[in-house]
Scaffold this motif. Structure first.
Motif, PDB file in Angstrom:
ATOM      1  N   VAL A  14       0.861  -1.178   0.000  1.00 48.55           N
ATOM      2  CA  VAL A  14       0.000   0.000   0.000  1.00 48.55           C
ATOM      3  C   VAL A  14       0.899   1.230   0.000  1.00 48.55           C
ATOM      4  O   VAL A  14       1.869   1.293   0.753  1.00 48.55           O
ATOM      5  N   GLU A  15       0.583   2.195  -0.843  1.00 49.21           N
ATOM      6  CA  GLU A  15       1.373   3.421  -0.883  1.00 49.21           C
ATOM      7  C   GLU A  15       0.659   4.530  -0.120  1.00 49.21           C
ATOM      8  O   GLU A  15      -0.537   4.748  -0.302  1.00 49.21           O
ATOM      9  N   VAL A  16       1.414   5.204   0.726  1.00 51.07           N
ATOM     10  CA  VAL A  16       0.925   6.370   1.454  1.00 51.07           C
ATOM     11  C   VAL A  16       1.652   7.581   0.878  1.00 51.07           C
ATOM     12  O   VAL A  16       2.873   7.702   1.012  1.00 51.07           O
ATOM     13  N   ASP A  17       0.909   8.452   0.230  1.00 46.57           N
ATOM     14  CA  ASP A  17       1.490   9.652  -0.358  1.00 46.57           C
ATOM     15  C   ASP A  17       1.330  10.801   0.629  1.00 46.57           C
ATOM     16  O   ASP A  17       0.253  11.377   0.768  1.00 46.57           O
ATOM     17  N   ALA A  18       2.408  11.106   1.331  1.00 44.26           N
ATOM     18  CA  ALA A  18       2.387  12.182   2.320  1.00 44.26           C
ATOM     19  C   ALA A  18       3.250  13.355   1.861  1.00 44.26           C
ATOM     20  O   ALA A  18       3.690  14.163   2.681  1.00 44.26           O
ATOM     21  N   ARG A  19       3.480  13.446   0.560  1.00 47.20           N
ATOM     22  CA  ARG A  19       4.267  14.561   0.037  1.00 47.20           C
ATOM     23  C   ARG A  19       3.530  15.872   0.299  1.00 47.20           C
ATOM     24  O   ARG A  19       2.321  15.961   0.135  1.00 47.20           O
ATOM     25  N   GLY A  20       4.288  16.867   0.735  1.00 47.38           N
ATOM     26  CA  GLY A  20       3.713  18.177   1.032  1.00 47.38           C
ATOM     27  C   GLY A  20       3.178  18.302   2.448  1.00 47.38           C
ATOM     28  O   GLY A  20       2.791  19.388   2.858  1.00 47.38           O
ATOM     29  N   LEU A  21       3.156  17.213   3.192  1.00 48.14           N
ATOM     30  CA  LEU A  21       2.664  17.250   4.571  1.00 48.14           C
ATOM     31  C   LEU A  21       3.836  17.310   5.539  1.00 48.14           C
ATOM     32  O   LEU A  21       4.868  16.677   5.325  1.00 48.14           O
ATOM     33  N   ASN A  22       3.661  18.069   6.609  1.00 45.40           N
ATOM     34  CA  ASN A  22       4.685  18.154   7.647  1.00 45.40           C
ATOM     35  C   ASN A  22       4.362  17.198   8.771  1.00 45.40           C
ATOM     36  O   ASN A  22       3.204  16.865   9.026  1.00 45.40           O
ATOM     37  N   CYS A  23       5.414  16.763   9.456  1.00 45.87           N
ATOM     38  CA  CYS A  23       5.248  15.860  10.591  1.00 45.87           C
ATOM     39  C   CYS A  23       4.428  16.565  11.663  1.00 45.87           C
ATOM     40  O   CYS A  23       4.572  17.776  11.827  1.00 45.87           O
ATOM     41  N   ALA A  34      -1.261   1.224   8.252  1.00 49.95           N
ATOM     42  CA  ALA A  34      -0.747  -0.005   8.862  1.00 49.95           C
ATOM     43  C   ALA A  34      -1.822  -0.733   9.656  1.00 49.95           C
ATOM     44  O   ALA A  34      -1.891  -1.968   9.629  1.00 49.95           O
ATOM     45  N   ARG A  35      -2.655   0.003  10.344  1.00 46.00           N
ATOM     46  CA  ARG A  35      -3.708  -0.627  11.158  1.00 46.00           C
ATOM     47  C   ARG A  35      -4.728  -1.371  10.308  1.00 46.00           C
ATOM     48  O   ARG A  35      -5.367  -2.298  10.781  1.00 46.00           O
ATOM     49  N   ALA A  36      -4.874  -0.968   9.060  1.00 46.09           N
ATOM     50  CA  ALA A  36      -5.850  -1.592   8.174  1.00 46.09           C
ATOM     51  C   ALA A  36      -5.295  -2.833   7.468  1.00 46.09           C
ATOM     52  O   ALA A  36      -6.034  -3.499   6.748  1.00 46.09           O
ATOM     53  N   LEU A  37      -4.015  -3.139   7.675  1.00 49.63           N
ATOM     54  CA  LEU A  37      -3.365  -4.226   6.945  1.00 49.63           C
ATOM     55  C   LEU A  37      -3.049  -5.421   7.831  1.00 49.63           C
ATOM     56  O   LEU A  37      -2.910  -5.289   9.039  1.00 49.63           O
ATOM     57  N   LEU A  81       8.016  -0.218   4.704  1.00 53.17           N
ATOM     58  CA  LEU A  81       7.849  -0.906   5.991  1.00 53.17           C
ATOM     59  C   LEU A  81       7.117  -2.222   5.784  1.00 53.17           C
ATOM     60  O   LEU A  81       6.199  -2.307   4.988  1.00 53.17           O
ATOM     61  N   LYS A  82       7.520  -3.227   6.555  1.00 57.23           N
ATOM     62  CA  LYS A  82       6.772  -4.486   6.608  1.00 57.23           C
ATOM     63  C   LYS A  82       5.993  -4.445   7.923  1.00 57.23           C
ATOM     64  O   LYS A  82       6.562  -4.229   8.998  1.00 57.23           O
ATOM     65  N   ILE A  83       4.703  -4.651   7.833  1.00 62.32           N
ATOM     66  CA  ILE A  83       3.805  -4.471   8.968  1.00 62.32           C
ATOM     67  C   ILE A  83       3.887  -5.651   9.937  1.00 62.32           C
ATOM     68  O   ILE A  83       3.800  -6.811   9.529  1.00 62.32           O
ATOM     69  N   GLY A  84       4.043  -5.300  11.213  1.00 61.47           N
ATOM     70  CA  GLY A  84       3.965  -6.281  12.278  1.00 61.47           C
ATOM     71  C   GLY A  84       4.988  -7.375  12.265  1.00 61.47           C
ATOM     72  O   GLY A  84       4.735  -8.467  12.761  1.00 61.47           O
ATOM     73  N   VAL A  85       6.157  -7.111  11.703  1.00 61.06           N
ATOM     74  CA  VAL A  85       7.197  -8.133  11.652  1.00 61.06           C
ATOM     75  C   VAL A  85       8.459  -7.588  12.295  1.00 61.06           C
ATOM     76  O   VAL A  85       8.799  -6.480  12.146  1.00 61.06           O
TER      77      VAL A  85
END
Length: 85
Positions: A14-23, A34-37, A81-85
């Motif tokens: 799954v790709e998360v496009d967070a370009r342009g967003l600040n932390c 991640a919670r949905a996977l 990232l690999k989820i939950g591993v």
């Protein structure tokens, strides 16, 4: 091996496009994805905030995900990232 067992071994990316967003927004979007996977799935996070170099690896460690790879290309910093591993 049956087709269904072969499909279960293929991880979902799954790709998360967070370009342009600040932390912290890139981390919050990655956490929501991640919670949905299922464990073993992969998330590719693309962002532009330089602080993500610190925040995303920390998120992966604290939420027990594996940082498989990271890097930069011409328009983003990325983390796999690999989820939950």
């Amino acid at each position: 091996m049956t087709a269904s067992s072969a499909e279960s071994k293929v991880s979902q990316i799954v790709e998360v496009d967070a370009r342009g967003l600040n932390c912290p927004l890139p981390v919050l979007r990655a956490r929501r994805a991640a919670r949905a996977l299922k464990p073993g799935s992969e998330v590719l996070i693309r962002c532009t905030d330089p602080l993500a170099r610190i925040d995303i690896p920390h998120f992966a460690q604290t939420d027990k995900h594996t940082l498989v790879a990271s890097g930069e290309d011409e328009d983003a910093i990325w983390f796999l990232l690999k989820i939950g591993v």
